[in-house]
Design a protein around this motif. Structure first.
Motif, PDB file in Angstrom:
ATOM      1  N   TYR A 460       0.976   0.020  15.538  1.00  0.00           N
ATOM      2  CA  TYR A 460       1.242  -1.144  14.702  1.00  0.00           C
ATOM      3  C   TYR A 460       0.134  -1.460  13.708  1.00  0.00           C
ATOM      4  O   TYR A 460       0.325  -1.268  12.499  1.00  0.00           O
ATOM      5  N   THR A 461      -1.019  -1.882  14.178  1.00  0.00           N
ATOM      6  CA  THR A 461      -1.996  -2.374  13.192  1.00  0.00           C
ATOM      7  C   THR A 461      -2.478  -1.271  12.250  1.00  0.00           C
ATOM      8  O   THR A 461      -2.677  -1.515  11.066  1.00  0.00           O
ATOM      9  N   ASP A 462      -2.650  -0.031  12.778  1.00  0.00           N
ATOM     10  CA  ASP A 462      -3.082   1.059  11.899  1.00  0.00           C
ATOM     11  C   ASP A 462      -1.914   1.613  11.080  1.00  0.00           C
ATOM     12  O   ASP A 462      -1.974   1.705   9.861  1.00  0.00           O
ATOM     13  N   ALA A 463      -0.833   1.997  11.795  1.00  0.00           N
ATOM     14  CA  ALA A 463       0.267   2.691  11.130  1.00  0.00           C
ATOM     15  C   ALA A 463       0.960   1.816  10.085  1.00  0.00           C
ATOM     16  O   ALA A 463       1.346   2.288   9.015  1.00  0.00           O
ATOM     17  N   LEU A 464       1.088   0.545  10.402  1.00  0.00           N
ATOM     18  CA  LEU A 464       1.806  -0.351   9.501  1.00  0.00           C
ATOM     19  C   LEU A 464       1.109  -0.468   8.141  1.00  0.00           C
ATOM     20  O   LEU A 464       1.748  -0.579   7.105  1.00  0.00           O
ATOM     21  N   GLN A 465      -0.212  -0.419   8.175  1.00  0.00           N
ATOM     22  CA  GLN A 465      -0.953  -0.499   6.905  1.00  0.00           C
ATOM     23  C   GLN A 465      -0.611   0.697   6.013  1.00  0.00           C
ATOM     24  O   GLN A 465      -0.524   0.567   4.806  1.00  0.00           O
ATOM     25  N   GLN A 466      -0.476   1.860   6.653  1.00  0.00           N
ATOM     26  CA  GLN A 466      -0.135   3.071   5.904  1.00  0.00           C
ATOM     27  C   GLN A 466       1.247   2.966   5.266  1.00  0.00           C
ATOM     28  O   GLN A 466       1.557   3.667   4.319  1.00  0.00           O
ATOM     29  N   GLN A 467       2.091   2.119   5.869  1.00  0.00           N
ATOM     30  CA  GLN A 467       3.483   2.035   5.422  1.00  0.00           C
ATOM     31  C   GLN A 467       3.685   1.057   4.268  1.00  0.00           C
ATOM     32  O   GLN A 467       4.782   0.948   3.733  1.00  0.00           O
ATOM     33  N   ILE A 468       2.620   0.340   3.903  1.00  0.00           N
ATOM     34  CA  ILE A 468       2.772  -0.604   2.798  1.00  0.00           C
ATOM     35  C   ILE A 468       2.936   0.175   1.494  1.00  0.00           C
ATOM     36  O   ILE A 468       2.091   1.001   1.143  1.00  0.00           O
ATOM     37  N   ASN A 469       4.015  -0.070   0.831  1.00  0.00           N
ATOM     38  CA  ASN A 469       4.354   0.669  -0.386  1.00  0.00           C
ATOM     39  C   ASN A 469       3.399   0.321  -1.522  1.00  0.00           C
ATOM     40  O   ASN A 469       3.161  -0.854  -1.814  1.00  0.00           O
ATOM     41  N   ARG A 470       2.863   1.364  -2.153  1.00  0.00           N
ATOM     42  CA  ARG A 470       1.888   1.154  -3.224  1.00  0.00           C
ATOM     43  C   ARG A 470       2.472   0.358  -4.389  1.00  0.00           C
ATOM     44  O   ARG A 470       1.790  -0.447  -5.002  1.00  0.00           O
ATOM     45  N   GLU A 471       3.726   0.651  -4.700  1.00  0.00           N
ATOM     46  CA  GLU A 471       4.320   0.018  -5.876  1.00  0.00           C
ATOM     47  C   GLU A 471       4.758  -1.413  -5.619  1.00  0.00           C
ATOM     48  O   GLU A 471       4.578  -2.286  -6.459  1.00  0.00           O
ATOM     49  N   THR A 472       5.358  -1.636  -4.461  1.00  0.00           N
ATOM     50  CA  THR A 472       5.936  -2.954  -4.205  1.00  0.00           C
ATOM     51  C   THR A 472       5.023  -3.835  -3.361  1.00  0.00           C
ATOM     52  O   THR A 472       5.224  -5.043  -3.293  1.00  0.00           O
ATOM     53  N   GLY A 473       4.045  -3.236  -2.703  1.00  0.00           N
ATOM     54  CA  GLY A 473       3.174  -4.011  -1.834  1.00  0.00           C
ATOM     55  C   GLY A 473       3.878  -4.507  -0.587  1.00  0.00           C
ATOM     56  O   GLY A 473       3.367  -5.364   0.124  1.00  0.00           O
TER      57      GLY A 473
END
Length: 749
Positions: A460-473
């Motif tokens: 969760y805390t690590d993986a979810l950050q990776q999943q934040i879309n660069r374009e949409t945030g």
DNA sequence: GAAGTCACG
DNA sequence: ACGTACGTGACTTCA
């Protein structure tokens, strides 16, 4: 006129039905006007809000579900050579009685007369003669026959073909698999079986390695395609169209109406097929091996993006996909009514496709800093725990390795009572460690705590950050419409349906799911929906009454089973209520309650005695699944259980438990899906178009709501969810919805 | 890639 | 006699 529309118009203008099927007060003339204007009934319903005449508008809105159901019936009837005796439908696997009842209920008077078994009854007008469909042998799939469209003239020719045939299979090709960011590189179309083309849009590169081949400028081609893709009279067919819908929506094209061969396959064969992927379906239904993505793009380091694939090769691959989609569709569309799954397809899953697509595209805002903070916090605790664990063990080892941990606990430390699994390794799961912990083994509770924290950090805390879309945030999950055999959605990359909530520490992760400034998060969840449905479906008077009165159901169960209500009996009662939903066994219940199998059996017997109906429900469900091979939900969703006849007893009993659960879990899924389908229009109607539906977690919907609209939105959301089953299904228990709001998802509970 | 574990409804 | 409650997906370790 294409058969699709011909059927609709015949049915609506001609004498086979008296009105827009299922919608009172709309006669043939009005119906014909509406059809002419919008193309088909589905689209009329979709645009019902725009209709100026208030009475007409309201009638369409109120009876949309009936009309949808009827539409499929009309489709079925128009496909058969009329007049056909109603009883002969039996031969096609359609029980005539329910159909007769439905026709009467919906006022299909002349249609009923023609199906009444008297084939002498003539169709009252020439226009209602049987639709003679041209029988043309389907050509073999020939990849070399496809056309690469690189001129506007050619594109216009294909668009004209699509208009002529009234339908078109569509497949988009992109340079990636993430539909929220992937770039559109081409579109393939198929207008008839074997007749397909590929329209490259962005092939080649802007660097020197890849020359840009001749193709229509993307903007020009899309501008030409937009009217076709949005034309309410032309059916667009895709396989997993959610993906393509999002890609095209990002280019300003809102595709409608849509059929989805993946969803059709799922509605037909859920549980019977492991995969509904196009390649596997082509193999099964068409005996054809599709070109695979790997064959075209390669794998690993050498993999290229689709825009780098040479046009001839790209055309073979892309046009074949459209061709295959169309061929699958032609098979599925006749199977749907014959196998009686049109209702769930038309009422539940088909209209859900664009709704889920919108939700995915919207995404949810996640506070990266909050997650970073949590990751750091967890890391500090994990390091401390690791030191203490190694201290207890007397050596350093890989705590995450169950093999090493089992070795340390049961061999090196010599702890007793360990059990071994199939592979002969020591079990170190939560049950085992909790037992050791209760027996006063310090290392067990330390490992449990370590596992919880590392799980939270890595998943969760690590993986979810990776999943934040660069374009949409924002985080854009992907919901699978065919993920769960029972009809539930599933969520991947990331899975937003298993964000922690059960422990205080895990719950903090939900605080990172935040609303945009000016908005609040609103979470609405069905209260005990599966137990309520069980009470309805098994017709348990006491349970139905308890839900009607708003009583605490676990307390009631505790009272009935144990004669007293306290913490322990309530907890046991809760366990048993779940056990019922999951297909009970004395051993399973014994394990959960910590009693003997005999005692568990006594409790089960008592449950059946106190709540009559449950036993019958189980017997009926098993009887039906053994006979037919599938279960059905209240909306007609099927789940197949091939293992129900397995020789292996364990396998067979597993299928039996799943079959007991499937109608309940599946009906719950149907209901929330219908709520989702109706939510958008209902909010629009109340001027709440700014409310965004973001997530679905099986019995919960999460929204982002403008601060000043919370009250109004809550009322609409509650109403839509609580009445989602109606009018197609009338439940003998009320559906309860709990709503919470706050600045983040954690606070909205 | 399988097995084990664990997060959710 | 089955150390099984139903339905999922992600991560880690290890062959």
């Amino acid at each position: 006129m294409p058969p699709e529309q011909l059927g609709e118009v015949l049915a609506l203008m001609g004498d086979s039905v008296d009105n827009i099927p299922g919608v009172p007060g709309i006669g043939p003339k009005t119906a014909a006007q509406l059809i002419q204007q919008y193309g088909d009934v589905e689209t009329v319903l979709a645009h019902a809000e725009e209709i100026a005449k208030p009475k007409l508008r309201q009638s369409l809105i109120d009876h949309a579900d009936n009309a949808r159901m009827s539409r499929e019936l009309v489709r079925l009837v128009c496909e058969s050579p009329l007049p056909e005796p109603l009883d002969s439908l039996e031969m096609k696997g359609i029980p005539p009685e329910p159909l007769r009842a439905f026709l009467e209920e919906q006022g299909f008077k002349s249609l009923l007369a023609r199906l009444a078994g008297n084939s002498q009854v003539q169709a009252p007008s020439a226009s209602a003669q049987p639709v003679q469909r041209e029988v043309r042998p389907e050509p073999k799939i020939d990849r070399t026959s496809y056309e690469t469209v690189t001129s506007l003239e050619a594109l216009d020719r294909w668009i004209a073909e699509a208009v002529k045939s009234g339908l078109v299979a569509v497949d988009t090709e992109t340079d990636g698999f993430d539909c929220v960011t992937a770039k559109l590189v081409g579109i393939s179309l198929a207008t008839e079986c074997g007749k397909a083309c590929y329209v490259p849009l962005e092939h080649g590169g802007h660097d020197l390695l890849f020359e840009r081949p001749e193709q229509i400028p993307a903007a020009t081609a899309l501008a030409r395609l937009k009217p076709l893709l949005e034309d309410p009279a032309i059916l667009k067919i895709g396989h997993n169209f959610k993906f393509d819908w999002i890609v095209l929506d990002r280019r300003g094209i809102c595709v409608a109406p849509v059929d989805d061969s993946l969803v059709m396959s799922f509605n037909l064969d859920a549980g019977g097929l492991n995969s509904h992927s196009m390649d596997d379906l082509a193999k099964k239904h068409l005996d054809h091996d599709c070109l695979t993505y790997k064959e075209v793009c390669g794998t690993g380091q050498k993999q290229i993006k689709f825009n780098q694939v040479p046009l001839d090769r790209a055309t073979e691959y892309a046009a074949e996909d459209a061709d295959v989609t169309l061929r699958l569709w032609t098979r599925f569309r006749t199977r749907l009514p014959h196998e009686r799954v049109t209702r769930v397809y038309e009422m539940v899953d088909r209209p859900l496709v664009p709704v889920v697509a919108r939700m995915e595209r919207e995404g949810v805002k996640v506070d990266r800093e909050e997650l970073t903070k949590l990751s750091r916090e967890f890391s500090i605790q994990i390091v401390a725990l690791e030191e203490r664990i190694c201290g207890e063990a007397g050596c350093s080892f890989t705590i995450g390795s169950t093999q090493q941990l089992g070795e340390i606990l049961f061999n090196q430390m010599g702890l007793k009572g360990g059990r071994k699994g199939k592979s002969g390794t020591w079990s170190t799961d939560v049950n085992e460690l909790e037992r050791l912990s209760r027996e006063g083994v310090p290392i067990a509770s330390l490992v449990l705590e370590w596992r919880q924290l590392t799980k939270l950090r890595s998943t969760y805390t690590d993986a979810l950050q990776q999943q934040i879309n660069r374009e949409t945030g924002r985080v854009h999950t992907s919901y699978s419409l065919s993920g769960a055999q029972t009809g539930r959605l599933s969520s991947t990359e990331p899975n937003l349906q298993n964000i922690p909530i059960r422990t205080e520490i895990g719950r903090r992760i939900r605080d990172a799911f935040v609303a945009e400034p000016g908005f609040v998060m609103l979470a609405a969840d069905y209260s005990q929906i599966e137990l309520r449905l069980a009470a309805h479906m098994a017709e348990v008077p006491q349970l139905k009454q308890a839900f009607a009165e708003g009583a605490d159901i676990h307390n009631l169960t505790a009272q009935e089973l144990f004669g007293a209500v306290n913490r322990d009996t309530r907890a046991s009662a809760k366990t048993i209520n779940f056990a019922i939903l999951y297909g009970i066994s004395r051993w399973g219940l014994a394990g959960r309650l910590g009693v003997t199998a005999e005692e568990a059996q006594m409790i089960i017997d008592r449950y059946f005695e106190r709540f009559p109906g449950i036993q019958n429900y189980i017997a009926d469900t098993l009887g039906k699944v053994r006979e037919t091979g599938f279960t059905t939900t209240l909306f007609g969703r099927k789940t197949h259980f091939p293992s129900i006849r397995a020789k292996n007893q364990g396998e067979r009993q597993g299928a039996e438990r799943a079959a007991i659960n499937a109608p309940i879990q599946g009906t719950s899924a149907d209901i929330i899906k219908r709520a989702m389908v109706r939510m958008g229009p209902a909010l629009e109607r109340e001027g709440l178009g700014a409310v965004r539906m973001l997530m679905q977690v099986h019995d919960e919907l999460v929204f982002e709501v403008p601060q000043d609209a919370v009250e109004a939105a809550s009322a609409v959301i509650r109403r839509v969810m609580e009445t989602a089953a109606e009018p197609a299904v009338s439940l003998s228990v009320p559906l309860g919805v709990d709503i919470g709001t706050g600045p983040n998802w954690g606070a909205a509970h």
